[in-house]
Design a protein around this motif. Sequence first.
Motif, PDB file in Angstrom:
ATOM      1  N   LEU A  91       0.838  -1.210   0.220  1.00 29.30           N
ATOM      2  CA  LEU A  91       0.103  -0.098  -0.071  1.00 29.30           C
ATOM      3  C   LEU A  91       0.789   1.199   0.043  1.00 29.30           C
ATOM      4  O   LEU A  91       0.345   2.280  -0.108  1.00 29.30           O
ATOM      5  N   GLY A  92       1.983   1.024   0.006  1.00 32.12           N
ATOM      6  CA  GLY A  92       3.029   2.314   0.280  1.00 32.12           C
ATOM      7  C   GLY A  92       3.185   3.268   1.379  1.00 32.12           C
ATOM      8  O   GLY A  92       3.056   4.384   1.400  1.00 32.12           O
ATOM      9  N   ARG A  93       2.570   2.451   2.343  1.00 25.65           N
ATOM     10  CA  ARG A  93       2.633   3.132   3.695  1.00 25.65           C
ATOM     11  C   ARG A  93       3.966   3.490   4.257  1.00 25.65           C
ATOM     12  O   ARG A  93       5.126   3.200   3.656  1.00 25.65           O
ATOM     13  N   PRO A  94       4.113   4.585   5.110  1.00 27.50           N
ATOM     14  CA  PRO A  94       5.274   5.098   5.623  1.00 27.50           C
ATOM     15  C   PRO A  94       6.213   4.313   6.315  1.00 27.50           C
ATOM     16  O   PRO A  94       5.883   3.220   6.848  1.00 27.50           O
ATOM     17  N   THR A  95       7.361   4.361   6.352  1.00 27.59           N
ATOM     18  CA  THR A  95       8.553   3.649   6.907  1.00 27.59           C
ATOM     19  C   THR A  95       8.209   3.343   8.182  1.00 27.59           C
ATOM     20  O   THR A  95       8.397   1.934   8.746  1.00 27.59           O
ATOM     21  N   THR A  96       7.839   4.254   9.080  1.00 28.52           N
ATOM     22  CA  THR A  96       7.451   4.005  10.486  1.00 28.52           C
ATOM     23  C   THR A  96       6.492   2.859  10.859  1.00 28.52           C
ATOM     24  O   THR A  96       6.601   2.086  11.693  1.00 28.52           O
ATOM     25  N   GLN A  97       5.365   2.869  10.035  1.00 30.15           N
ATOM     26  CA  GLN A  97       4.350   1.845  10.117  1.00 30.15           C
ATOM     27  C   GLN A  97       4.868   0.435   9.590  1.00 30.15           C
ATOM     28  O   GLN A  97       4.559  -0.717  10.271  1.00 30.15           O
ATOM     29  N   VAL A  98       5.446   0.379   8.745  1.00 30.62           N
ATOM     30  CA  VAL A  98       6.209  -0.745   8.127  1.00 30.62           C
ATOM     31  C   VAL A  98       7.338  -1.458   9.161  1.00 30.62           C
ATOM     32  O   VAL A  98       7.299  -2.564   9.329  1.00 30.62           O
ATOM     33  N   CYS A  99       8.225  -0.723   9.548  1.00 32.56           N
ATOM     34  CA  CYS A  99       8.892  -1.046  10.750  1.00 32.56           C
ATOM     35  C   CYS A  99       8.352  -1.555  12.025  1.00 32.56           C
ATOM     36  O   CYS A  99       8.838  -2.486  12.470  1.00 32.56           O
ATOM     37  N   GLN A 100       7.273  -0.766  12.589  1.00 32.67           N
ATOM     38  CA  GLN A 100       6.415  -1.161  13.372  1.00 32.67           C
ATOM     39  C   GLN A 100       5.906  -2.612  13.256  1.00 32.67           C
ATOM     40  O   GLN A 100       5.840  -3.600  14.288  1.00 32.67           O
ATOM     41  N   ALA A 101       5.250  -2.915  12.304  1.00 31.62           N
ATOM     42  CA  ALA A 101       4.606  -4.053  11.819  1.00 31.62           C
ATOM     43  C   ALA A 101       5.674  -5.413  11.653  1.00 31.62           C
ATOM     44  O   ALA A 101       5.617  -6.404  12.305  1.00 31.62           O
ATOM     45  N   ALA A 102       6.848  -4.854  11.101  1.00 35.27           N
ATOM     46  CA  ALA A 102       7.889  -5.828  10.945  1.00 35.27           C
ATOM     47  C   ALA A 102       8.594  -6.098  12.427  1.00 35.27           C
ATOM     48  O   ALA A 102       8.912  -7.444  12.734  1.00 35.27           O
ATOM     49  N   GLY A 103       9.019  -5.166  13.207  1.00 33.98           N
ATOM     50  CA  GLY A 103       9.415  -5.369  14.569  1.00 33.98           C
ATOM     51  C   GLY A 103       8.299  -6.323  15.452  1.00 33.98           C
ATOM     52  O   GLY A 103       8.919  -7.253  15.990  1.00 33.98           O
ATOM     53  N   MET A 104       7.381  -6.061  15.318  1.00 32.74           N
ATOM     54  CA  MET A 104       6.184  -6.986  16.019  1.00 32.74           C
ATOM     55  C   MET A 104       6.266  -8.286  15.513  1.00 32.74           C
ATOM     56  O   MET A 104       6.382  -9.535  16.298  1.00 32.74           O
ATOM     57  N   ALA A 105       6.273  -8.664  14.264  1.00 39.05           N
ATOM     58  CA  ALA A 105       6.283  -9.858  13.522  1.00 39.05           C
ATOM     59  C   ALA A 105       7.718 -10.519  13.930  1.00 39.05           C
ATOM     60  O   ALA A 105       7.765 -11.771  14.109  1.00 39.05           O
ATOM     61  N   SER A 106       8.707  -9.720  13.980  1.00 39.15           N
ATOM     62  CA  SER A 106       9.979 -10.240  14.472  1.00 39.15           C
ATOM     63  C   SER A 106      10.231 -10.792  15.815  1.00 39.15           C
ATOM     64  O   SER A 106      10.732 -11.786  16.201  1.00 39.15           O
ATOM     65  N   ILE A 107       9.518  -9.899  16.708  1.00 37.94           N
ATOM     66  CA  ILE A 107       9.534 -10.333  18.155  1.00 37.94           C
ATOM     67  C   ILE A 107       8.683 -11.905  18.229  1.00 37.94           C
ATOM     68  O   ILE A 107       9.233 -12.618  18.812  1.00 37.94           O
ATOM     69  N   PHE A 108       7.750 -11.907  17.489  1.00 35.55           N
ATOM     70  CA  PHE A 108       6.832 -13.210  17.524  1.00 35.55           C
ATOM     71  C   PHE A 108       7.623 -14.270  16.975  1.00 35.55           C
ATOM     72  O   PHE A 108       7.794 -15.452  17.436  1.00 35.55           O
TER      73      PHE A 108
END
Length: 111
Positions: free
Chosen positions: A39-56
């Motif tokens: 969707l072309g969302r900002p880097t902060t949103q992508v990094c937050q989602a990737a960070g949460m997924a990486s924690i899991f």
Amino acid sequence: MLNFNTLAEFSRTHCISICAFLVPAILLATLLTIILIGLGRPTTQVCQAAGMASIFAFVMVLHVYTWFIVGVVMAPTYILLCLAITCLLTNLVAILYQRHQVNSLSFSNNA
């Protein structure tokens, strides 16, 4: 202070519950990361989602290693480990791709 043996025993005792939560959480969080990039969302949103997924995914790796410590080497342990590593790599590539996109956009705007 937390004792590693106690945490490992908890992990092995509640394996079904942990996996029943972590597998869908890993998949959904990684899918969210991919969707946000699409969707072309900002880097902060992508990094937050990737960070949460990486924690899991990292918690899943630790959970699988508790089974390897006691010598349980079966197909489910390898499948779960491969799932976690694949999602970690997918999220890493997603962050790198997002940063590359942002850098290439800012470079083209400056030229």
